[in-house]
Design a protein around this motif. Sequence first.
Motif, mmCIF file in Angstrom:
data_model
loop_
_atom_site.group_PDB
_atom_site.id
_atom_site.type_symbol
_atom_site.label_atom_id
_atom_site.label_comp_id
_atom_site.label_asym_id
_atom_site.label_seq_id
_atom_site.Cartn_x
_atom_site.Cartn_y
_atom_site.Cartn_z
ATOM 1 N N TYR A 1 12.177 -32.260 24.897
ATOM 2 C CA TYR A 1 12.043 -31.728 25.981
ATOM 3 C C TYR A 1 12.416 -32.467 27.011
ATOM 4 O O TYR A 1 12.853 -33.551 27.161
ATOM 5 C CB TYR A 1 10.364 -31.867 26.005
ATOM 6 C CG TYR A 1 9.435 -31.099 25.095
ATOM 7 C CD1 TYR A 1 8.843 -29.801 25.421
ATOM 8 C CD2 TYR A 1 9.145 -31.864 23.811
ATOM 9 C CE1 TYR A 1 8.317 -29.185 24.410
ATOM 10 C CE2 TYR A 1 8.355 -30.906 22.674
ATOM 11 C CZ TYR A 1 7.882 -29.701 23.348
ATOM 12 O OH TYR A 1 7.204 -29.038 22.263
ATOM 13 N N HIS A 2 12.293 -31.949 28.180
ATOM 14 C CA HIS A 2 12.575 -32.353 29.514
ATOM 15 C C HIS A 2 11.295 -32.009 30.608
ATOM 16 O O HIS A 2 10.773 -30.805 30.144
ATOM 17 C CB HIS A 2 13.854 -31.635 30.140
ATOM 18 C CG HIS A 2 15.056 -32.260 29.613
ATOM 19 N ND1 HIS A 2 16.205 -31.513 30.077
ATOM 20 C CD2 HIS A 2 15.455 -33.237 28.913
ATOM 21 C CE1 HIS A 2 17.450 -31.900 29.455
ATOM 22 N NE2 HIS A 2 16.882 -33.050 28.607
ATOM 23 N N ALA A 3 11.266 -33.127 31.211
ATOM 24 C CA ALA A 3 10.330 -32.885 32.536
ATOM 25 C C ALA A 3 11.060 -33.043 33.824
ATOM 26 O O ALA A 3 11.928 -33.973 33.730
ATOM 27 C CB ALA A 3 8.978 -33.800 32.462
ATOM 28 N N HIS A 4 10.846 -32.092 34.668
ATOM 29 C CA HIS A 4 11.615 -32.340 36.010
ATOM 30 C C HIS A 4 10.292 -32.501 37.126
ATOM 31 O O HIS A 4 9.830 -31.550 37.096
ATOM 32 C CB HIS A 4 12.351 -31.303 36.469
ATOM 33 C CG HIS A 4 13.650 -30.811 35.269
ATOM 34 N ND1 HIS A 4 14.582 -31.696 35.399
ATOM 35 C CD2 HIS A 4 13.570 -30.019 34.362
ATOM 36 C CE1 HIS A 4 15.587 -31.044 34.392
ATOM 37 N NE2 HIS A 4 14.892 -30.337 33.591
ATOM 38 N N LEU A 5 10.571 -33.564 37.732
ATOM 39 C CA LEU A 5 9.510 -33.957 38.702
ATOM 40 C C LEU A 5 9.969 -33.721 40.115
ATOM 41 O O LEU A 5 11.164 -34.337 40.401
ATOM 42 C CB LEU A 5 9.249 -35.312 38.580
ATOM 43 C CG LEU A 5 7.726 -35.977 39.572
ATOM 44 C CD1 LEU A 5 6.825 -36.628 38.499
ATOM 45 C CD2 LEU A 5 8.507 -36.721 40.680
ATOM 46 N N TYR A 6 9.422 -33.246 40.956
ATOM 47 C CA TYR A 6 9.820 -32.648 41.999
ATOM 48 C C TYR A 6 9.129 -33.477 43.191
ATOM 49 O O TYR A 6 8.077 -33.780 42.999
ATOM 50 C CB TYR A 6 9.805 -31.079 42.351
ATOM 51 C CG TYR A 6 10.246 -30.350 41.342
ATOM 52 C CD1 TYR A 6 11.820 -29.884 41.609
ATOM 53 C CD2 TYR A 6 9.614 -29.753 40.212
ATOM 54 C CE1 TYR A 6 12.417 -29.254 40.626
ATOM 55 C CE2 TYR A 6 10.324 -29.117 39.421
ATOM 56 C CZ TYR A 6 11.687 -28.734 39.639
ATOM 57 O OH TYR A 6 12.450 -28.048 38.494
ATOM 58 N N PHE A 7 9.834 -33.814 44.075
ATOM 59 C CA PHE A 7 9.604 -34.643 45.334
ATOM 60 C C PHE A 7 10.375 -34.046 46.612
ATOM 61 O O PHE A 7 11.178 -33.566 46.673
ATOM 62 C CB PHE A 7 9.442 -35.982 45.024
ATOM 63 C CG PHE A 7 10.906 -36.561 44.820
ATOM 64 C CD1 PHE A 7 11.757 -37.024 45.829
ATOM 65 C CD2 PHE A 7 11.670 -36.465 43.481
ATOM 66 C CE1 PHE A 7 13.067 -37.245 45.701
ATOM 67 C CE2 PHE A 7 12.850 -36.744 43.209
ATOM 68 C CZ PHE A 7 13.726 -37.272 44.276
ATOM 69 N N ASP A 8 10.013 -34.659 47.720
ATOM 70 C CA ASP A 8 10.695 -34.383 49.017
ATOM 71 C C ASP A 8 10.739 -35.831 49.783
ATOM 72 O O ASP A 8 10.214 -36.860 49.427
ATOM 73 C CB ASP A 8 9.972 -33.539 50.057
ATOM 74 C CG ASP A 8 8.643 -33.708 50.245
ATOM 75 O OD1 ASP A 8 8.288 -34.814 50.161
ATOM 76 O OD2 ASP A 8 7.965 -32.647 50.684
ATOM 77 N N TRP B 1 14.112 -31.770 45.612
ATOM 78 C CA TRP B 1 14.894 -32.822 45.198
ATOM 79 C C TRP B 1 13.907 -33.253 43.586
ATOM 80 O O TRP B 1 13.073 -32.661 43.708
ATOM 81 C CB TRP B 1 14.568 -34.129 45.939
ATOM 82 C CG TRP B 1 15.287 -33.921 47.193
ATOM 83 C CD1 TRP B 1 16.088 -33.289 47.672
ATOM 84 C CD2 TRP B 1 15.029 -34.990 48.315
ATOM 85 N NE1 TRP B 1 16.680 -33.567 49.002
ATOM 86 C CE2 TRP B 1 16.056 -34.533 49.636
ATOM 87 C CE3 TRP B 1 14.466 -35.975 48.567
ATOM 88 C CZ2 TRP B 1 16.292 -35.210 50.695
ATOM 89 C CZ3 TRP B 1 14.361 -36.647 49.826
ATOM 90 C CH2 TRP B 1 15.363 -36.223 50.665
ATOM 91 N N SER B 2 14.630 -33.730 42.730
ATOM 92 C CA SER B 2 13.897 -34.004 41.558
ATOM 93 C C SER B 2 14.489 -35.225 40.714
ATOM 94 O O SER B 2 15.618 -35.850 41.143
ATOM 95 C CB SER B 2 14.130 -32.754 40.671
ATOM 96 O OG SER B 2 15.637 -32.588 40.555
ATOM 97 N N PHE B 3 13.954 -35.497 39.745
ATOM 98 C CA PHE B 3 14.383 -36.306 38.397
ATOM 99 C C PHE B 3 13.875 -35.978 37.203
ATOM 100 O O PHE B 3 12.970 -35.078 37.190
ATOM 101 C CB PHE B 3 14.236 -37.738 38.788
ATOM 102 C CG PHE B 3 12.952 -38.465 38.430
ATOM 103 C CD1 PHE B 3 12.356 -38.751 37.362
ATOM 104 C CD2 PHE B 3 11.937 -38.316 39.773
ATOM 105 C CE1 PHE B 3 10.995 -39.202 37.021
ATOM 106 C CE2 PHE B 3 10.518 -38.863 39.549
ATOM 107 C CZ PHE B 3 10.246 -39.181 38.092
ATOM 108 N N LEU C 1 7.706 -29.736 36.146
ATOM 109 C CA LEU C 1 8.323 -28.642 35.159
ATOM 110 C C LEU C 1 8.412 -29.159 33.965
ATOM 111 O O LEU C 1 9.076 -30.196 33.796
ATOM 112 C CB LEU C 1 9.644 -28.053 35.757
ATOM 113 C CG LEU C 1 10.463 -27.116 34.662
ATOM 114 C CD1 LEU C 1 9.745 -25.978 34.388
ATOM 115 C CD2 LEU C 1 11.919 -26.781 34.990
ATOM 116 N N LEU C 2 7.798 -28.468 32.815
ATOM 117 C CA LEU C 2 8.254 -28.956 31.456
ATOM 118 C C LEU C 2 8.775 -27.850 30.574
ATOM 119 O O LEU C 2 8.445 -26.726 30.711
ATOM 120 C CB LEU C 2 6.732 -29.241 31.031
ATOM 121 C CG LEU C 2 5.971 -30.444 31.559
ATOM 122 C CD1 LEU C 2 4.209 -29.997 31.082
ATOM 123 C CD2 LEU C 2 6.344 -31.659 31.474
#
Length: 115
Positions: A11-18, A54-56, A82-83
């Motif tokens: 899996y990937h998780a994408h964590l969003y931020f600003d 923006w994300s990682f 996002l998962l």
Amino acid sequence: MAFPANKFSDYHAHLYFDENSLAHATQLRDRVYNQLGLYVGNLNTRLVGPHPQWSFQISFTGEQFDMFLPWIDKNRNGLSVLLHPVTGDDLIDHSDYASWLGQPLTLKLSIFDAE
């Protein structure tokens, strides 16, 4: 909260931020790596791939799924995550198989049309 079913091996998780949540995202990224030992990608302060903010990225396995999801949900502090599984089909992974913690964002799925 009901988490998605664990049906895949990777899996990937994408964590969003600003700009306003950059400090929290940076700290959370460090904690995921240092406390959980999971792979974390670059802290992207520009748009990359289908991601509208923006994300990682965080990579984890099906074996780590039950540990990671409650942890990230508890620690995301309102950020959207996002998962999705990693099956080799980026379009389906980021659409049909995708699930969200927090507010869903609209991904730029058209980038996968050329694949």
